[in-house]
Write a protein that holds these residues in place. Structure first.
Motif: not given
Length: 321
Positions: A44-45, A49-53, A73-74
């Motif tokens: 899910k979109g 952000g959480e996976l990237a962080r 970008s994220t």
């Protein structure tokens, strides 16, 4: 230097089927390249952000973004100002940032870049703290993006036909915003159909709005349309497709380190790397020089100073019609 450990953050949501389709092949290519990679798949979109962080905090040398410009970008926002390097797997529709960096658009070529490429520092832009790698726009364009995606989803149109129909719809609506721009000691109040803020170059999709050198490190490029009527907007769009928009009398191009956008409304629709956001003014655009370390091919035109060496020298332009 080959990275010791790699995290690949993939956008596997329904809007990004290409990443999901290539997941198995990507695993094979990474293994063949000798990269010890963990594949982190966002179904899910909002998980992106959480996976990237998580990847940016993890024990990885290289954090790779697999998806379109919104995904990149994220991930860039998470990796910025850390000791990590970001890699790019262009699995989106436009792949603007990958093209800017010179990253091959094939999966094989992009993976090869992760192994053989070199590291450079590039600037990021931000608007009210939201990072963008390419550009941000106000006015008619966010509505066009929203309509284009709705047409593709609802009617299954290809991106070019959907874009053409969405653009015509936007011109008919005559989306304009009343803004007050403040930058470098200048102020301008205007009713405009289009404001474009560039971090990497002056390209909007495949359209080159500036036809001049990209912003230097520490600069943002700003394009402002002064077209007042629907006919004037159509002429401006035609000039853009013909590559002559920078010569139009109702189009200004300038450069700055910071831009403040004020508006007599509670919210503005803002496009940032193709993602539509709803933000409360004032909007403050800033540049973050050399905030992101990214891996590019050895043949890339990106220099150590984070900008392509191309085009003619550009001057700071005064705001005006």
């Amino acid at each position: 230097m080959t990275p010791r450990s790699v995290a690949v953050v993939l956008n596997c949501s329904s809007r990004s089927n290409r990443a999901a389709e290539h997941r198995a092949r990507l695993g094979e290519l990474l293994k063949e390249s000798g990269l010890a990679a963990d594949l982190l798949c966002a179904e899910k979109g909002r998980q992106m952000g959480e996976l990237a962080r998580r990847a940016a905090r993890g024990p990885y040398d290289l954090v790779v973004a697999g998806g379109g410009d919104g995904t990149i970008s994220t991930v860039a926002a998470a990796v910025a100002d850390t000791d990590k390097t970001m890699g790019v797997l262009p699995l989106g529709t436009v792949n603007h940032f990958a093209k800017y960096l010179g990253v091959p658009l094939t999966l094989e070529g992009a993976v090869r870049t992760l192994v053989e490429g070199r590291r450079v520092q590039v600037d990021l832009g931000e608007v009210n703290g939201r990072v963008f790698v390419n550009n941000s726009t106000l006015g008619i364009y966010p509505g066009i993006v929203r309509d284009r995606e709705a047409l593709r989803k609802r009617r299954g149109l290809n991106k070019w036909l959907a874009l053409a129909l969405a653009t015509l719809s936007g011109v008919r609506r005559h989306d304009r915003v009343a803004l007050r721009l403040v930058l470098d000691g200048q102020e301008l109040e205007l009713d405009t159909p289009f404001v474009f803020v560039a971090n990497s170059d002056f390209k909007l999709g495949d359209l080159d709005l500036g036809r001049q050198r990209p912003p230097h490190s520490g600069e943002l490029g700003v394009c402002v349309a002064h077209a007042e009527s629907r006919l004037a907007v159509l002429k401006l769009i035609a000039s853009a497709f013909a590559g002559r928009i920078q010569k139009a009398n109702d189009f200004s191009i300038l450069r700055t380190t910071e831009l403040r956008v004020e508006a007599p409304c509670r919210h503005l629709h803002v496009a940032a790397d193709g993602e539509i956001l709803r933000m409360a003014p004032p909007l403050v655009y800033r540049t973050r020089p050399s905030a992101l370390r990214v891996i590019v091919p050895l043949s890339s035109d990106i220099s150590a100073g984070s900008r392509r060496q191309e085009g003619q020298p550009g001057n700071h332009a005064a705001l005006g019609g």
